[in-house]
Design a protein around this motif. Sequence first.
Motif, PDB file in Angstrom:
ATOM      1  N   HIS A 174       0.585  24.143 -40.022  1.00  0.00           N
ATOM      2  CA  HIS A 174      -0.484  24.096 -41.023  1.00  0.00           C
ATOM      3  C   HIS A 174      -1.208  25.437 -41.074  1.00  0.00           C
ATOM      4  O   HIS A 174      -1.793  25.872 -40.088  1.00  0.00           O
ATOM      5  N   HIS A 175      -1.180  26.087 -42.232  1.00  0.00           N
ATOM      6  CA  HIS A 175      -1.948  27.316 -42.394  1.00  0.00           C
ATOM      7  C   HIS A 175      -3.404  26.988 -42.694  1.00  0.00           C
ATOM      8  O   HIS A 175      -4.272  27.846 -42.558  1.00  0.00           O
ATOM      9  N   ASP A 176      -3.659  25.750 -43.105  1.00  0.00           N
ATOM     10  CA  ASP A 176      -5.027  25.275 -43.345  1.00  0.00           C
ATOM     11  C   ASP A 176      -5.570  24.732 -42.029  1.00  0.00           C
ATOM     12  O   ASP A 176      -5.174  23.679 -41.550  1.00  0.00           O
ATOM     13  N   TRP A 177      -6.517  25.456 -41.421  1.00  0.00           N
ATOM     14  CA  TRP A 177      -6.995  25.087 -40.098  1.00  0.00           C
ATOM     15  C   TRP A 177      -7.758  23.776 -40.097  1.00  0.00           C
ATOM     16  O   TRP A 177      -7.859  23.123 -39.069  1.00  0.00           O
ATOM     17  N   SER A 178      -8.297  23.359 -41.251  1.00  0.00           N
ATOM     18  CA  SER A 178      -8.992  22.075 -41.296  1.00  0.00           C
ATOM     19  C   SER A 178      -8.026  20.931 -41.081  1.00  0.00           C
ATOM     20  O   SER A 178      -8.417  19.836 -40.657  1.00  0.00           O
ATOM     21  N   ARG A 179      -6.751  21.148 -41.346  1.00  0.00           N
ATOM     22  CA  ARG A 179      -5.707  20.151 -41.100  1.00  0.00           C
ATOM     23  C   ARG A 179      -5.000  20.393 -39.770  1.00  0.00           C
ATOM     24  O   ARG A 179      -4.427  19.466 -39.199  1.00  0.00           O
ATOM     25  N   ALA A 180      -5.037  21.641 -39.317  1.00  0.00           N
ATOM     26  CA  ALA A 180      -4.290  21.996 -38.104  1.00  0.00           C
ATOM     27  C   ALA A 180      -4.989  21.558 -36.827  1.00  0.00           C
ATOM     28  O   ALA A 180      -4.339  21.179 -35.850  1.00  0.00           O
ATOM     29  N   MET A 181      -6.335  21.575 -36.801  1.00  0.00           N
ATOM     30  CA  MET A 181      -7.096  21.282 -35.586  1.00  0.00           C
ATOM     31  C   MET A 181      -7.467  19.801 -35.552  1.00  0.00           C
ATOM     32  O   MET A 181      -8.247  19.332 -36.383  1.00  0.00           O
ATOM     33  N   ARG A 182      -6.900  19.072 -34.583  1.00  0.00           N
ATOM     34  CA  ARG A 182      -7.114  17.628 -34.505  1.00  0.00           C
ATOM     35  C   ARG A 182      -7.558  17.235 -33.087  1.00  0.00           C
ATOM     36  O   ARG A 182      -6.736  17.222 -32.158  1.00  0.00           O
ATOM     37  N   PRO A 183      -8.855  16.924 -32.891  1.00  0.00           N
ATOM     38  CA  PRO A 183      -9.307  16.451 -31.571  1.00  0.00           C
ATOM     39  C   PRO A 183      -8.575  15.165 -31.190  1.00  0.00           C
ATOM     40  O   PRO A 183      -8.388  14.267 -32.018  1.00  0.00           O
ATOM     41  N   ARG A 184      -8.170  15.063 -29.942  1.00  0.00           N
ATOM     42  CA  ARG A 184      -7.404  13.903 -29.507  1.00  0.00           C
ATOM     43  C   ARG A 184      -8.260  12.635 -29.379  1.00  0.00           C
ATOM     44  O   ARG A 184      -7.713  11.548 -29.228  1.00  0.00           O
ATOM     45  N   ASP A 185      -9.584  12.788 -29.441  1.00  0.00           N
ATOM     46  CA  ASP A 185     -10.433  11.590 -29.405  1.00  0.00           C
ATOM     47  C   ASP A 185     -10.611  10.971 -30.793  1.00  0.00           C
ATOM     48  O   ASP A 185     -11.349  10.000 -30.955  1.00  0.00           O
ATOM     49  N   GLY A 186      -9.941  11.572 -31.804  1.00  0.00           N
ATOM     50  CA  GLY A 186      -9.999  11.031 -33.147  1.00  0.00           C
ATOM     51  C   GLY A 186     -11.170  11.505 -33.984  1.00  0.00           C
ATOM     52  O   GLY A 186     -11.296  11.110 -35.149  1.00  0.00           O
ATOM     53  N   SER A 187     -12.037  12.328 -33.444  1.00  0.00           N
ATOM     54  CA  SER A 187     -13.193  12.810 -34.197  1.00  0.00           C
ATOM     55  C   SER A 187     -12.761  13.855 -35.224  1.00  0.00           C
ATOM     56  O   SER A 187     -11.643  14.381 -35.184  1.00  0.00           O
ATOM     57  N   THR A 188     -13.659  14.149 -36.142  1.00  0.00           N
ATOM     58  CA  THR A 188     -13.401  15.144 -37.176  1.00  0.00           C
ATOM     59  C   THR A 188     -14.260  16.376 -36.921  1.00  0.00           C
ATOM     60  O   THR A 188     -15.455  16.258 -36.644  1.00  0.00           O
ATOM     61  N   LEU A 189     -13.648  17.530 -37.014  1.00  0.00           N
ATOM     62  CA  LEU A 189     -14.371  18.776 -36.772  1.00  0.00           C
ATOM     63  C   LEU A 189     -15.023  19.277 -38.054  1.00  0.00           C
ATOM     64  O   LEU A 189     -14.417  19.262 -39.117  1.00  0.00           O
ATOM     65  N   THR A 190     -16.261  19.717 -37.953  1.00  0.00           N
ATOM     66  CA  THR A 190     -16.920  20.378 -39.072  1.00  0.00           C
ATOM     67  C   THR A 190     -16.411  21.815 -39.176  1.00  0.00           C
ATOM     68  O   THR A 190     -15.809  22.358 -38.236  1.00  0.00           O
ATOM     69  N   ALA A 191     -16.675  22.433 -40.323  1.00  0.00           N
ATOM     70  CA  ALA A 191     -16.280  23.828 -40.496  1.00  0.00           C
ATOM     71  C   ALA A 191     -16.970  24.717 -39.465  1.00  0.00           C
ATOM     72  O   ALA A 191     -16.360  25.632 -38.904  1.00  0.00           O
ATOM     73  N   ASP A 192     -18.241  24.436 -39.193  1.00  0.00           N
ATOM     74  CA  ASP A 192     -18.970  25.231 -38.199  1.00  0.00           C
ATOM     75  C   ASP A 192     -18.344  25.093 -36.816  1.00  0.00           C
ATOM     76  O   ASP A 192     -18.266  26.071 -36.054  1.00  0.00           O
TER      77      ASP A 192
END
Length: 214
Positions: free
Chosen positions: A36-54
Amino acid sequence: MKPLLITDCDEVLLHMVRHFGSWLDEAHDIEFGLSHHDWSRAMRPRDGSTLTADAMWGYLDGFFPAQMGRQTLVPHAREALAALADVADIVVLTNLQDHCQQHRVAQLAEHGIVHRVECNQGGKGRPVARLAEEFGASVVVFVDDLPQHHESVARAAPHVFRLHMVAEPAMAASVPPAPHAHVRIDDWREARRWIAARFAAGEPAPLVEALGEN
């Protein structure tokens, strides 16, 4: 005047994302998908949470400069730059915060790459135009892995040749050629030949499209 090569660093001269992914896994239990070149899709916490842009930018700030020692040299990059330096000036234009500049200089020197390093934030069109004017180069070639920077340079410095390179094999297959680049080459042996040919011809890039400034 000599020709000028302006090159990015991460995923052009040094591998970054594979090592960033390893660090995210080890230190933060985050999976990083290299396809994934789109980091918002590439970074996935294993606890299932969603990362903000910040939060995503925060992890990147955690990698630079503290984890830069993990990075490895892209094959044939050092040799290509050494050969091109015989005929051209070279500037490394890297999108890092200014406080990382000396870290990047030292990091590249450890890999045998010793050239001027400029840190930048945002689009690269204006700094490329500024460097082209500063050096008064007969021909300028710009190398970067991100399509948005090729568009930025096409707008601000259309006379500059634009080479799109994605040196990470796990990512390259999923990244289409940048529409505003003149060519896509992911191997420095071929890129060196293409750049040397542009320098030898001594002509600026053809004006393929009319774009506003950026």
